[in-house]
Motif scaffolding. Structure first.
Motif, PDB file in Angstrom:
ATOM      1  N   HIS A 169       0.877  -1.172   0.000  1.00  0.00           N
ATOM      2  CA  HIS A 169       0.000   0.000   0.000  1.00  0.00           C
ATOM      3  C   HIS A 169       0.918   1.226   0.000  1.00  0.00           C
ATOM      4  CE1 HIS A 169      -3.483  -2.484   1.277  1.00  0.00           C
ATOM      5  NE2 HIS A 169      -2.596  -3.122   2.015  1.00  0.00           N
ATOM      6  N   CYS A 204      -4.767   5.805   0.098  1.00  0.00           N
ATOM      7  CA  CYS A 204      -3.794   4.810  -0.317  1.00  0.00           C
ATOM      8  C   CYS A 204      -3.405   5.169  -1.743  1.00  0.00           C
ATOM      9  CB  CYS A 204      -4.388   3.412  -0.258  1.00  0.00           C
ATOM     10  SG  CYS A 204      -3.220   2.166  -0.822  1.00  0.00           S
ATOM     11  N   GLU A 206      -1.265   3.467  -3.827  1.00  0.00           N
ATOM     12  CA  GLU A 206      -0.670   2.390  -4.625  1.00  0.00           C
ATOM     13  C   GLU A 206      -1.771   1.357  -4.847  1.00  0.00           C
ATOM     14  OE1 GLU A 206       3.102   1.926  -4.685  1.00  0.00           O
ATOM     15  OE2 GLU A 206       2.832   0.262  -6.079  1.00  0.00           O
ATOM     16  N   PHE A 207      -1.949   0.947  -6.107  1.00  0.00           N
ATOM     17  CA  PHE A 207      -3.031  -0.005  -6.371  1.00  0.00           C
ATOM     18  C   PHE A 207      -2.814  -1.271  -5.555  1.00  0.00           C
ATOM     19  CE2 PHE A 207      -4.996  -3.542  -8.607  1.00  0.00           C
ATOM     20  CZ  PHE A 207      -6.305  -3.104  -8.581  1.00  0.00           C
ATOM     21  N   CYS A 208      -3.842  -1.647  -4.773  1.00  0.00           N
ATOM     22  CA  CYS A 208      -3.663  -2.762  -3.844  1.00  0.00           C
ATOM     23  C   CYS A 208      -4.830  -3.736  -3.884  1.00  0.00           C
ATOM     24  CB  CYS A 208      -3.467  -2.206  -2.427  1.00  0.00           C
ATOM     25  SG  CYS A 208      -4.818  -1.135  -1.899  1.00  0.00           S
ATOM     26  N   HIS A 212      -9.023  -0.648  -3.756  1.00  0.00           N
ATOM     27  CA  HIS A 212      -7.936   0.318  -3.509  1.00  0.00           C
ATOM     28  C   HIS A 212      -8.462   1.752  -3.401  1.00  0.00           C
ATOM     29  CE1 HIS A 212      -4.694   3.057  -4.570  1.00  0.00           C
ATOM     30  NE2 HIS A 212      -5.313   3.333  -5.693  1.00  0.00           N
ATOM     31  N   MET A 215      -9.941   3.109   0.102  1.00  0.00           N
ATOM     32  CA  MET A 215      -9.055   2.952   1.258  1.00  0.00           C
ATOM     33  C   MET A 215      -8.531   4.340   1.640  1.00  0.00           C
ATOM     34  SD  MET A 215      -5.807   0.389   1.524  1.00  0.00           S
ATOM     35  CE  MET A 215      -4.747   0.416   2.975  1.00  0.00           C
TER      36      MET A 215
HETATM   37 CU1  CUA Z   1      -4.097   0.116  -0.228  1.00  0.00          CU
HETATM   38 CU2  CUA Z   1      -4.236   0.955  -2.431  1.00  0.00          CU
END
Ligand code: CUA
Length: 334
Positions: A169, A204, A206-208, A212, A215
């Motif tokens: 993340h 967040c 960053e693609f998670c 995503h 978040m």
């Molecule tokens: Cu955690 Cu994107």
């Protein structure tokens, strides 16, 4: 004429929409911390220099297309290519690089010993926030956990220690500083130094996974006095009022305590967010909805629909009255 007018109106609307994103609780262009202010300066410099380069290029293109054609000396054309294609960009990029690098020591410096530390863990798709033991008026306040909301005092540096529970993340509070990755098995750090009281928003970056984009978290920057009272309140156990006993019974009977902790009760689950002071939080579902009763009911009855891939099951089967009681219980966990 009408067509022109329509075009102008559309252009104005587009510019208005773009500029409206330049302020608010999640803007890098309206900083509330020293680090974000430096990053904003760099951004303005890059924009300014980029605009000048763009204007020069547009001028050259205009000249190339519309100027009267005539022969040029070969040597001059070679110098245009070398000067404009190698020397000029090298000088511009070197200046910007040096300016950017000169900011790095300040952005990466650790805060002085004894500064406030807040631990944050990224989990698909929410944030576990832990305040280690702190001293207030020489009295030790035990460590405690909360979720999806961070409160920090104004005018002092804070170090975030960042971890991840599952995938990578990235922790980002645009109004306070840069982005830092949260990497499984490692602790990364970010220092911020807020100078303006207010309510801000973190995301967040960053693609998670599926949710995503769902978040997020709230960041409260408050005075030292308010921060101390917030800490004391958050470190205490839940104080549930008598009217909500039915709600607590439903919470218990449906196994909510297997995943969630409500300090001061038998609910001690560690899988999901700590709910001890759930009602005091500004938003719900990691910054998706404002935290009110109708949003809590919608969330409880359709978790998967609202946040695809979420681990929490829905409790639609409970029926309206029980959901009402449950939401009532959660909302008064202040
Ligand atoms: Cu955690 Cu994107």
């Amino acid at each position: 004429m009408v067509r022109h007018l329509k075009f102008t109106l559309c252009a104005l609307l587009a510019v208005g929409l773009i500029l409206s994103g330049c302020s608010g609780p999640q803007s890098t262009l309206e900083p509330a911390g020293h680090h974000a202010q430096q990053i904003m300066q760099l951004w303005w410099w890059m924009l300014g220099v980029g605009t000048i380069v763009w204007l020069v290029m547009m001028g050259l293109i205009y000249y190339a297309v519309f100027a009267k054609r005539r022969a040029h000396f070969r040597q001059m054309t070679v110098w245009v290519v070398i000067g404009g294609g190698v020397i000029f960009p090298s000088i511009i990029l070197t200046i910007l690089l040096c300016f950017g690098l000169s900011l790095l020591p300040g952005l990466l410096a650790r805060p002085p010993q004894g500064s406030l530390v807040v631990e944050v863990e990224g989990i698909q798709w929410w944030w576990r926030v832990r305040y280690p033991e702190t001293l207030i008026n020489e009295r030790a306040l035990g460590s405690f956990e909360t979720a999806n909301e961070i409160c920090i005092p104004v005018d002092q540096p804070v170090e975030f220690r960042l971890r991840s529970h599952d995938v990578i993340h990235a922790f980002w509070i645009p109004a306070l500083g840069g982005k830092v990755d949260m990497i499984p098995g490692r602790i990364t750090r970010l220092t911020v130094h807020p100078y303006r009281i207010g309510l801000y928003r973190g995301v967040c970056a960053e693609f998670c996974g599926d949710s995503h984009a769902l978040m997020n978290f709230d960041v409260r920057i408050v005075s030292q006095e308010d921060f101390e009272s917030w800490l004391k309140r958050q470190a205490s156990d839940a104080q549930a009022s008598a009217e909500s006993q039915t709600g607590y019974a439903i919470f218990n009977a449906n196994g909510c305590g297997a995943c969630h902790t409500v300090r001061g009760t038998s609910a001690q689950g560690r899988v999901g967010p700590d709910l001890t002071h759930f009602g005091s939080r500004k938003s719900l579902g990691a910054g998706i909805f404002p935290n009110d009763r109708s949003a809590v009911i919608s969330w409880l009855s359709s978790t998967e629909h609202i946040k695809p891939g979420v681990h929490m099951p829905n409790f639609k089967a409970l029926g309206q009255q029980q959901l009402d009681e449950l939401a009532n219980y959660l909302e008064q966990l202040q």
